[in-house]
Write an enzyme that holds these catalytic residues in place. Structure first.
Site, PDB file in Angstrom:
ATOM      1  CE1 TYR A 147      40.046  44.539  27.588  1.00  0.00           C
ATOM      2  CE2 TYR A 147      37.746  44.165  28.142  1.00  0.00           C
ATOM      3  CZ  TYR A 147      39.172  44.065  28.457  1.00  0.00           C
ATOM      4  OH  TYR A 147      39.523  43.506  29.680  1.00  0.00           O
ATOM      5  CE  LYS A 179      54.337  45.669  32.054  1.00  0.00           C
ATOM      6  NZ  LYS A 179      54.919  45.646  33.531  1.00  0.00           N
ATOM      7  CG  ASP A 211      54.094  46.681  36.580  1.00  0.00           C
ATOM      8  OD1 ASP A 211      54.040  48.070  36.410  1.00  0.00           O
ATOM      9  OD2 ASP A 211      55.111  46.017  36.238  1.00  0.00           O
ATOM     10  CG  ASP A 227      37.834  44.347  32.529  1.00  0.00           C
ATOM     11  OD1 ASP A 227      37.055  44.657  33.550  1.00  0.00           O
ATOM     12  OD2 ASP A 227      37.653  43.804  31.670  1.00  0.00           O
ATOM     13  CG  ASP A 250      36.135  43.666  38.573  1.00  0.00           C
ATOM     14  OD1 ASP A 250      35.558  44.737  38.092  1.00  0.00           O
ATOM     15  OD2 ASP A 250      35.744  42.824  38.279  1.00  0.00           O
TER      16      ASP A 250
END
Ligand code: NAD
Length: 485
Positions: free
Chosen positions: A133, A180, A213, A237, A241
């Site tokens: 970002y 990750k 994941d 992010d 959501d």
């Protein structure tokens, strides 16, 4: 109520755009009716600021108010699309370095979800400044784009500490670090390693590592297993959501943007222009954000009072139109009136999570730099553009750099080694190649050697990006290519 009256605080209120003034107005009414010792200073941000030609979306007077008060409750802000203005939300988050985004998700009475009855109650802590970002992107060739994922030790320490402190203040017993790190061993790995370093400082809290994941999978299979989940910016992010869908959706999703000395509380939802000004909006998400604010300010009794009133109201079946699903609905104003009438009541079936003050420990790494005792440059990666194939590129570059102190050890295409051949002829190459060079004698590599190499390499392929290969305290500061032994 507490025995001694808490000191009054002034809060900056940004009503925002669309449904913002309605839901934020409802929230201020409830806070006042609950007797919260707060004074409110209204400010402008978003649409109204853009109309006045303020490109950042946040006027000076609003910034001054936030500087003074260091605590903001805000409505959603519209960002005009394609007019060159910046997002006022991003302006606020960056200016006040709110590095941690908190997104609690809990089951609420009468709010239908796939998981109703399972007791979902979790908190997502997302790093809010770094990672992809930073928006540092380049086209390496007309057909190949690159984004830089920047993760710092300091950023990891701050977000991990915040996650554990939030867990402790909210009486949660487990923090999961979802990364990750199996693929991104240096950037995501830095969060993973920092988490392992800091976790022992919180022996009262279970610390767990999980691949992100798998975390996505687990959130959908068994979300009730989680307490706090800490993540880098982009993973956080996406998964926050996903998590808001576990708790009833946008009308019920609160959030906080936390900095060391400033916090901004807001609903996750946007301006909902289609229902703006019609007394239809659900104010619950902003109200629950205000409950987070009250706890941040140490006003636990007031927080519990407001949250209990929301729970009692929802349980009694008083619902706004987004939740009514065919049943009679009330407007924003009547819903707010019902909450105010329920202040002081509790439900036997639904608990509030009362807490203790959030403690911000001093930064572990006070300097911006992390110092290595020993460091050396052992080579460089050079990204070149060439319309060629895997068999040709290596020998061509080797011929061009003859005489350099550096030798070519590999060429890869989008991370997969193509030279020396690994035996796979399947790589569907694009026109950007990474060439890795090291010194044959293992001696440190100086800048003059790299510049000489670049001049030689450029005779066969233009280069657009160079990265030094460094070793810090004996540990490689670079990863291998896929397929490299
Ligand atoms: P949105 O959240 O405004 O709306 C999505 C859907 O949810 C709509 O159907 C809307 O009616 C409904 N909805 C949202 N909040 C509701 C509430 N409180 N009560 C009842 N229904 C509700 O998302 P969008 O349409 O993608 O975005 C609209 C605008 O909001 C855009 O300009 C966007 O940039 C902005 N936005 C701002 C923020 C923020 O300021 N933090 C966040 C998201 C979007």
């Amino acid at each position: 109520m507490t025995a001694s009256a808490p000191a009054r605080r002034t809060i900056t209120v940004l009503p925002g755009d669309g449904i913002g003034p309605e839901v934020v107005g409802a929230t201020v009414r409830v806070l006042q009716a609950a007797g919260a010792p707060l004074d409110f200073e209204n400010g402008v941000a978003g649409g109204e600021a853009f109309k006045k030609g303020i490109g950042s979306g946040v006027p000076r007077e609003t910034l001054d108010s936030i500087e003074r008060n260091r605590c903001v409750i805000k409505g959603p802000l519209a960002t005009p699309i394609g007019k060159g203005e910046k997002s006022a939300n991003v302006t606020l988050r960056k200016l006040f370095e709110t590095y941690g985004n908190l997104r609690p998700v809990r089951e609420l009475p009468g709010v239908p979800t796939v998981f109703a009855g399972r007791g979902v109650d979790l908190q997502i802590v997302r790093e809010n400044i770094e990672d992809l970002y930073g928006g540092i992107e380049h086209m390496q060739s007309p057909g190949v784009a690159q984004s830089l994922k920047v993760v710092s030790k300091k950023g990891c320490e701050k977000i991990v500490q915040l996650a554990f402190e939030v867990a402790r203040s909210e009486g949660r017993h487990k923090v999961t670090c979802a990364t990750k790190a199996n693929i991104l061993k240096l950037s995501e790995g830095m969060l993973q390693r920092t988490f392992d370093e800091i976790a022992p400082e919180y022996p009262d809290i279970t610390a767990e590592q999980m691949l992100v994941d798998n975390c996505a999978h687990q959130l959908v299979i068994a979300p009730e297993q989680f307490g706090v989940i800490v993540m880098t910016n982009m993973n956080g992010d996406i998964l926050s959501d996903l998590a808001s869908g576990l708790g009833g959706g946008l009308g019920f999703a609160p959030s906080a943007n936390m900095g060391a000395d400033c916090a901004i509380f807001e609903a996750v939802h946007g301006t909902a222009p289609a229902i703006a000004g019609q007394d239809k909006a659900n104010p619950t998400a902003v109200l629950l954000s205000a409950v987070m604010m009250l706890r941040y300010l140490g006003l636990f009794d007031h927080a519990n009072r407001v949250e209990n009133a929301v729970l009692v109201t929802l349980e009694s079946g008083v619902h706004t139109i987004d939740l009514a699903r065919g049943k009679p609905a009330v407007g924003t104003t009547a819903f707010t009136d019902a909450i105010i009438a329920n202040l002081g009541k509790k439900t036997d079936n639904w608990m509030v999570r009362s807490g203790t003050p959030l403690h911000f420990p001093p930064s572990i790494t006070p300097a911006a730099r992390v110092i290595a005792r020993d460091r050396k440059v052992v080579g460089c990666d050079v990204f070149v553009e060439a319309d060629t194939d895997a068999a040709t590129i290596g020998p061509k570059v080797e011929a061009a750099i003859k005489g350099s102190a550096l030798k070519l050890v590999l060429v890869d295409n989008r991370g997969t080694q193509v030279y020396p051949s690994t035996g796979s002829a399947r790589t569907d190459a694009v026109d950007v190649w990474r060439c890795r060079f090291v010194r044959s004698d293992g001696q440190p590599v100086d800048d003059a050697t790299i510049l000489d190499l670049l001049a030689r390499a450029a005779t066969v392929a233009p280069w657009m990006h160079v990265e030094k290969l460094q070793v810090f305290d004996g540990v490689d500061g670079f990863t291998k290519a896929q397929g490299q032994s």
